[in-house]
Design an enzyme around this catalytic site. Sequence first.
Site, mmCIF file in Angstrom:
data_model
loop_
_atom_site.group_PDB
_atom_site.id
_atom_site.type_symbol
_atom_site.label_atom_id
_atom_site.label_comp_id
_atom_site.label_asym_id
_atom_site.label_seq_id
_atom_site.Cartn_x
_atom_site.Cartn_y
_atom_site.Cartn_z
ATOM 1 N N ARG A 144 0.864 -1.182 0.000
ATOM 2 C CA ARG A 144 0.000 0.000 0.000
ATOM 3 C C ARG A 144 0.901 1.233 0.000
ATOM 4 O O ARG A 144 1.226 1.784 1.047
ATOM 5 C CB ARG A 144 -0.930 -0.001 1.216
ATOM 6 C CG ARG A 144 -1.885 1.195 1.260
ATOM 7 C CD ARG A 144 -2.745 1.159 2.525
ATOM 8 N NE ARG A 144 -3.632 2.307 2.583
ATOM 9 C CZ ARG A 144 -3.307 3.520 3.054
ATOM 10 N NH1 ARG A 144 -2.075 3.723 3.531
ATOM 11 N NH2 ARG A 144 -4.172 4.510 3.060
ATOM 12 N N SER A 168 -12.840 -2.947 0.649
ATOM 13 C CA SER A 168 -13.070 -2.302 1.943
ATOM 14 C C SER A 168 -14.555 -2.003 2.107
ATOM 15 O O SER A 168 -15.157 -1.355 1.248
ATOM 16 C CB SER A 168 -12.279 -0.994 2.044
ATOM 17 O OG SER A 168 -10.900 -1.243 2.035
ATOM 18 N N LYS A 208 -3.651 5.307 8.656
ATOM 19 C CA LYS A 208 -4.366 5.636 7.425
ATOM 20 C C LYS A 208 -5.148 6.918 7.646
ATOM 21 O O LYS A 208 -6.047 6.969 8.488
ATOM 22 C CB LYS A 208 -5.336 4.506 7.039
ATOM 23 C CG LYS A 208 -4.663 3.241 6.556
ATOM 24 C CD LYS A 208 -5.670 2.143 6.253
ATOM 25 C CE LYS A 208 -6.423 2.412 4.988
ATOM 26 N NZ LYS A 208 -7.293 1.277 4.593
#
Length: 215
Positions: free
Chosen positions: A43, A116, A146
Amino acid sequence: MNFKPNMLKIYFVAGTQDVNTKEDFLPKVEEVLKNGATAFQLREKGYNSIENPTELLKLAQQCRELTRKYNVPFFIDDDVDLAIKVQADGIHVGQKDEGIESVLKRIDSSMMIGLSCNTEEQVQKANLISGIDYLGTGAVFDTTSKADAGAAIGTAELKRLVELSRYPVVAIGGIDLDNLPETMAAGVEGFAAISLFTRMNDVEEQMKKIKAIVG
C-alpha cells in the site's frame, strides 16, 4: 494462487511511507514474511510515498519476489495496472478507489479481490456482487496509519458486519497485541495491520505472540 480464508489470518499491509527510511522497508517486509505473515499488501500511498512510476514498479517487483520466496499471497492496494504488471496474486479496492465492478471486469477472475466495507450499506451492496473474495472492515479502533480510515467502529459493530457479510472478513484499523483477542472474537477470519508490524522491534517474538492469539 487460489483464495483461501486462512490467508487473512495475519495480513501485513505497508508501504515505504510506513517505515523510518525507504531502505528499511524491504528488510522489514522480509522479516515479517519469514516469521509467519499469511498475506502481504503493498500500500504505497500518502505522504512520503513513492510516486515515480518506475521506482514504484521496481519496489512492487521486489515485493513480488519476496512473497514468492516465502509462498505468501501478494496483494496490491488500488493500482490494477501495477498489479497486472507484476503478476500480483490479488488486488485490494477501497470505497474511494476504482469501482469494484470495473476492477472485476478488468481482472476477470485472474486475481483475488478484496474490498473495503465499513458500513452496513457497503456490506449489503458487496453481498450482491459476485467475484469478491473477502472484505476488509474497520477501522475497528482509532488509527493514525491511514489518514482516510474514518471513525472507529468498535468490535460490537465489527461482529455485526461479519454476521451480515456473505464474504470472509479481515479486520483492520488500530489493532495491536492488546486488542487482538477481542478483535478475533468478533468472528473475523483474521486481521490486517500496518504499524503493528512496521514498528516491531523483536519481530520473531512478537509474531509468536500473534500466532498464539489467532490460532
